[in-house]
Design an enzyme around this catalytic site. Structure first.
Site, PDB file in Angstrom:
ATOM      1  N   THR A 181       0.826  -1.206   0.000  1.00  8.54           N
ATOM      2  CA  THR A 181       0.000   0.000   0.000  1.00  8.54           C
ATOM      3  C   THR A 181       0.860   1.257   0.000  1.00  8.54           C
ATOM      4  O   THR A 181       1.756   1.404   0.832  1.00  8.54           O
ATOM      5  CB  THR A 181      -0.898   0.006   1.259  1.00  8.54           C
ATOM      6  OG1 THR A 181      -1.654  -1.203   1.305  1.00  8.54           O
ATOM      7  CG2 THR A 181      -1.824   1.199   1.265  1.00  8.54           C
ATOM      8  N   GLU A 182       0.575   2.162  -0.944  1.00  5.91           N
ATOM      9  CA  GLU A 182       1.278   3.447  -1.048  1.00  5.91           C
ATOM     10  C   GLU A 182       2.799   3.283  -1.122  1.00  5.91           C
ATOM     11  O   GLU A 182       3.544   4.165  -0.704  1.00  5.91           O
ATOM     12  CB  GLU A 182       0.914   4.353   0.140  1.00  5.91           C
ATOM     13  CG  GLU A 182      -0.577   4.603   0.291  1.00  5.91           C
ATOM     14  CD  GLU A 182      -1.175   5.415  -0.850  1.00  5.91           C
ATOM     15  OE1 GLU A 182      -0.396   6.112  -1.530  1.00  5.91           O
ATOM     16  OE2 GLU A 182      -2.403   5.362  -1.053  1.00  5.91           O
ATOM     17  N   LEU A 183       3.262   2.151  -1.665  1.00  3.60           N
ATOM     18  CA  LEU A 183       4.684   1.818  -1.783  1.00  3.60           C
ATOM     19  C   LEU A 183       5.402   1.808  -0.429  1.00  3.60           C
ATOM     20  O   LEU A 183       6.615   2.021  -0.356  1.00  3.60           O
ATOM     21  CB  LEU A 183       5.405   2.779  -2.743  1.00  3.60           C
ATOM     22  CG  LEU A 183       5.036   2.694  -4.230  1.00  3.60           C
ATOM     23  CD1 LEU A 183       5.980   3.573  -5.048  1.00  3.60           C
ATOM     24  CD2 LEU A 183       5.077   1.278  -4.753  1.00  3.60           C
ATOM     25  N   TRP A 206       5.410   6.628  -0.967  1.00  4.27           N
ATOM     26  CA  TRP A 206       5.568   7.519  -2.125  1.00  4.27           C
ATOM     27  C   TRP A 206       4.747   8.804  -1.972  1.00  4.27           C
ATOM     28  O   TRP A 206       4.559   9.540  -2.924  1.00  4.27           O
ATOM     29  CB  TRP A 206       5.238   6.808  -3.423  1.00  4.27           C
ATOM     30  CG  TRP A 206       3.787   6.472  -3.698  1.00  4.27           C
ATOM     31  CD1 TRP A 206       2.742   6.494  -2.824  1.00  4.27           C
ATOM     32  CD2 TRP A 206       3.247   6.057  -4.963  1.00  4.27           C
ATOM     33  NE1 TRP A 206       1.578   6.116  -3.454  1.00  4.27           N
ATOM     34  CE2 TRP A 206       1.858   5.838  -4.767  1.00  4.27           C
ATOM     35  CE3 TRP A 206       3.775   5.844  -6.223  1.00  4.27           C
ATOM     36  CZ2 TRP A 206       1.008   5.405  -5.796  1.00  4.27           C
ATOM     37  CZ3 TRP A 206       2.930   5.419  -7.253  1.00  4.27           C
ATOM     38  CH2 TRP A 206       1.565   5.202  -7.030  1.00  4.27           C
TER      39      TRP A 206
END
Length: 445
Positions: A145-147, A298
């Site tokens: 999730t979300e890098l 990120w």
């Protein structure tokens, strides 16, 4: 040969309806179906549908040499199946080309990797199974999730059977190093990492239509010349972005679709190819390890977790939710388990962020303020916890729950073993009957 790796993230949360304190204990349905359908269909029309069509045309035009990858959250998949099934059909067509890779992530687009390792494992497996069922591809690359990534998460990912992962090329982690190489995890050297090139990715995702940007307008020829101008030894340039960049975050009138249509031609003319994350990680050996003691993502300039855990409201909500994880995993109530997944989605906690209140990304929040988001979520969570406790009261402590979970798991394994043995016995008996009475077998044939 220098390679471009394009990856798109597609995610939409199940947004919560206005849920008052007086609804607790009375109303067990939490989601704003009207808003979810309306938003998804608008984005599908502006972005997902035309983008799928464009990418399929590019793959066919360049006979499979143009390649991209997707990670689609499980909660987004469910909404697409309900409200925009044509988008799923488009992804299936892309999957059939062999030039499009589908990655795996947490099913609920959750923060489970930070709070609940068992939930993290369960969601990744759930998501991987769903992707394989829908697109006939078993994912080999994990995108959290979300890098979100750290040394600790790297160990969990490798223990789950993955040797490939993508994350952010955060400047405070890389220092002088370039993101344009394959790296390996410091704590688990067999886990290979592909890092987002933030400069080139954000040029497209955020600066493409910015009139005040000194490089505006950005053309495909100019952009590819920048990539071609990177040092010859730098192997792979990773362009990671939200799929809504195509047509929604960057509307069609900005020329974003024309930009992507022209990009492959200029890339091939400059001797630059395309690869999916799995291919890029297979083609190149790691040049070194990266140490990430504290989680990165990120999001925002800081590339940290402050967008979700930056204040007391967010931390309190997350702690209250994940405290009941073991109890939820015990239950067999399908509706309860479904709500548990939807309530874990990271967006709910991002809406509580005070970082961007009054500007920035607050425009994506359906709430008037972060405090409104917190109150609404906690009202919902209070009702949900009440439903969980009705099945598993507080009088049963976590140690007892763990023991019960172990017993249930052992019983399931024993049942499977006995079923397998019974199947063998039935098969053996049938063979013996055929051998003893071959005439009867011939008569049946």
């Amino acid at each position: 040969m220098k390679t471009i790796c394009i990856y798109f993230q597609l995610h939409q949360p199940f947004r919560l309806k206005r849920y008052r304190f007086f609804n607790i204990g009375r109303d067990h349905y939490y989601f704003d179906d009207y808003a979810n359908e309306d938003i998804l269909q608008q984005i599908a029309t502006r972005s997902y549908v035309p983008a799928n069509r464009m990418l399929l045309d590019l793959v066919n035009q360049y006979k499979g040499k143009f390649k991209v990858a997707f990670s689609i959250s499980g909660v987004a998949l469910e909404q697409l199946e309900i409200y925009a099934p044509e988008v799923i059909d488009g992804f299936r067509e892309l999957a059939k080309t062999g030039s499009v890779e589908f990655l795996t992530e947490t099913y609920a687009h959750s923060l489970a990797s930070l709070y609940d390792p068992e939930e993290f494992r369960n969601q990744v497996k759930h998501h991987s199974d769903r992707m394989e069922m829908l697109f006939e591809q078993k994912p080999t690359v994990l995108r959290n999730t979300e890098l979100i990534y750290s040394d600790e998460i790297a160990e969990m990912v490798y223990d789950m059977g993955y040797s490939k992962m993508i994350t952010e090329g955060a400047k405070h982690i890389l220092g002088w190093k370039s993101p344009n190489y394959v790296y390996q995890a410091a704590t688990q050297p067999k886990l290979k990492l592909l890092l987002k090139n933030s400069r080139f990715s954000d040029d497209i995702a955020y600066r493409f239509s910015n009139y005040s940007w000194n490089e505006y307008p950005l053309t495909a020829e100019k952009f590819i010349s920048w990539i071609a101008g990177t040092p010859a030894e730098e192997e792979v340039v990773n362009l990671f972005m939200n799929y809504e960049t195509l047509g929604n975050l960057q509307p069609s009138y900005t020329g974003i679709f024309e930009f992507f249509k022209a990009m492959p031609r200029f890339a091939f003319e400059n001797g630059i190819g395309f690869a999916t994350p799995g291919e890029a990680l297979d083609m190149h050996k790691p040049i070194g390890a990266i140490n990430v003691p504290n989680p990165i993502s990120w999001t925002d300039e800081e590339r940290d977790l402050s967008a979700w855990v930056g204040n007391k409201l967010q931390k309190s909500a997350l702690q209250s939710m994940y405290e009941i994880g073991e109890r939820v995993r015990l239950c067999t109530d399908r509706r309860l388990k479904q709500d548990w997944l939807y309530l874990q989605t990271s967006d709910h906690f991002h809406y509580m962020s005070t970082k961007h209140f009054g500007g920035g990304q607050s425009q994506f929040s359906p709430y008037m303020s972060p405090y409104d988001a917190f109150n609404n979520y906690m009202n919902v969570l209070s009702d949900f916890i009440g439903r969980v406790k009705a099945q598993y009261p507080d009088t049963v402590d976590n140690e007892e729950l763990n023991a019960l979970l172990t017993t249930i798991h052992n019983q399931e394994m024993e049942i499977k073993r006995l079923q397998a043995e019974l199947k063998k016995v039935i098969g053996t008996n049938e063979e013996m009957l055929v051998e003893k009475n071959p005439k009867a077998q011939k008569a049946e044939n």
